[in-house]
Scaffold this active site. Structure first.
Site, PDB file in Angstrom:
ATOM      1  N   GLU A 132      71.189 -27.260  20.418  1.00  0.00           N
ATOM      2  CA  GLU A 132      70.917 -25.824  20.667  1.00  0.00           C
ATOM      3  C   GLU A 132      72.092 -24.950  20.236  1.00  0.00           C
ATOM      4  O   GLU A 132      71.982 -23.730  20.206  1.00  0.00           O
ATOM      5  CB  GLU A 132      70.571 -25.593  22.148  1.00  0.00           C
ATOM      6  CG  GLU A 132      71.735 -25.586  23.126  1.00  0.00           C
ATOM      7  CD  GLU A 132      72.303 -26.970  23.460  1.00  0.00           C
ATOM      8  OE1 GLU A 132      71.942 -27.959  22.791  1.00  0.00           O
ATOM      9  OE2 GLU A 132      73.143 -27.054  24.377  1.00  0.00           O
ATOM     10  N   CYS A 139      72.192 -33.684  26.479  1.00  0.00           N
ATOM     11  CA  CYS A 139      73.474 -34.016  27.130  1.00  0.00           C
ATOM     12  C   CYS A 139      73.300 -34.188  28.646  1.00  0.00           C
ATOM     13  O   CYS A 139      72.731 -35.186  29.068  1.00  0.00           O
ATOM     14  CB  CYS A 139      74.526 -32.968  26.756  1.00  0.00           C
ATOM     15  SG  CYS A 139      76.184 -33.659  26.863  1.00  0.00           S
ATOM     16  N   HIS A 158      74.424 -31.574  21.357  1.00  0.00           N
ATOM     17  CA  HIS A 158      73.894 -30.234  21.672  1.00  0.00           C
ATOM     18  C   HIS A 158      73.196 -29.584  20.475  1.00  0.00           C
ATOM     19  O   HIS A 158      73.818 -28.778  19.774  1.00  0.00           O
ATOM     20  CB  HIS A 158      75.042 -29.322  22.117  1.00  0.00           C
ATOM     21  CG  HIS A 158      75.531 -29.608  23.489  1.00  0.00           C
ATOM     22  ND1 HIS A 158      75.037 -28.978  24.604  1.00  0.00           N
ATOM     23  CD2 HIS A 158      76.455 -30.490  23.940  1.00  0.00           C
ATOM     24  CE1 HIS A 158      75.644 -29.443  25.688  1.00  0.00           C
ATOM     25  NE2 HIS A 158      76.513 -30.364  25.300  1.00  0.00           N
TER      26      HIS A 158
HETATM   27  N1  GLN Z   1      79.494 -34.857  30.966  1.00  0.00           N
HETATM   28  C1  GLN Z   1      78.572 -33.919  31.486  1.00  0.00           C
HETATM   29  C2  GLN Z   1      77.846 -34.515  32.672  1.00  0.00           C
HETATM   30  O1  GLN Z   1      78.024 -35.621  33.007  1.00  0.00           O
HETATM   31  C3  GLN Z   1      77.566 -33.491  30.443  1.00  0.00           C
HETATM   32  C4  GLN Z   1      78.230 -32.620  29.431  1.00  0.00           C
HETATM   33  C5  GLN Z   1      77.318 -31.732  28.671  1.00  0.00           C
HETATM   34  O2  GLN Z   1      76.181 -31.505  29.022  1.00  0.00           O
HETATM   35  N2  GLN Z   1      77.836 -31.186  27.623  1.00  0.00           N
HETATM   36  O3  GLN Z   1      77.102 -33.844  33.275  1.00  0.00           O
END
Ligand code: GLN
Length: 190
Positions: A173, A79, A171
């Site tokens: 994890e 992410c 995610h």
């Molecule tokens: N939208 C977040 C960002 O731009 C990332 C979100 C996440 O890691 N769950 O950093």
């Protein structure tokens, strides 16, 4: 051979990654200082807030050590960590590392309240689908030629690799399914 995995512990979901590695019995450390990278063969950059992690990377003098690290080692970004691995153009608060040849659109699936779990199919394991949790997830907007798709959600890449580094929009994890972490360890060990 992965002897030790470092989890970048500047901001975000690093404890959950550590827990996954502990379940798999993989030697790991939470990385808070650049010198700790020297002990690692793989670095995980967790989800969280990519702008905050980007700032912390510079504040804690991690940028050059990470660029040196990737010359001979792998990174797995989830992410926000994926956003940092990308080559997405620099904006005010975000300076990605440009380690992999792809771009993303940040927060492409909406805000925190729009978080959702959806099934994704893993290219490397057809026995069962993966329940993927998307939290303010990025969407891949450009994919370089050398990038392979390892999982797809609604026709967009949800997990990718360039053969050395790995990234997921979701995610892996969070939850109890350790297959993605396990796969990455096996790939790096192979
Ligand atoms: N939208 C977040 C960002 O731009 C990332 C979100 C996440 O890691 N769950 O950093």
């Amino acid at each position: 051979m992965v002897r030790k995995v470092g989890v970048l512990a500047l901001q975000g979901n690093y404890i959950q990654h550590k827990k996954m590695l502990d379940i798999l019995g993989i030697n790991n450390i939470l990385v808070q200082y650049p010198r700790e990278l020297e002990k690692c063969d793989l670095l995980i950059i967790p989800g969280g807030e990519s702008t905050a992690i980007s700032k912390q990377i510079d504040r804690n003098k991690f940028r050059q050590p990470i660029m040196n690290f990737v010359e001979t080692n792998s990174i797995f970004g989830t992410c926000a960590g994926m956003i940092l691995l990308s080559s997405t153009k620099e904006t005010n608060n975000l300076k990605s590392l440009g380690v992999m040849d792809f771009n993303v659109e940040r927060n492409a699936y909406g805000r925190q309240v729009n978080s959702f779990t959806e099934i994704v199919q893993l290219e490397f394991d057809s026995t069962d689908n993966f329940n993927a949790l998307f939290i303010r997830a990025p969407k891949v907007s450009y994919l370089g030629k050398g990038i392979k798709i390892l999982a797809t959600y609604k026709n967009t890449p949800a997990m990718i690799t360039d053969g050395k580094h790995f990234a997921t929009t979701f995610h892996p994890e969070i939850g109890t399914d350790v297959r993605i972490h396990k796969y990455i360890m096996e790939k790096i060990n192979a």
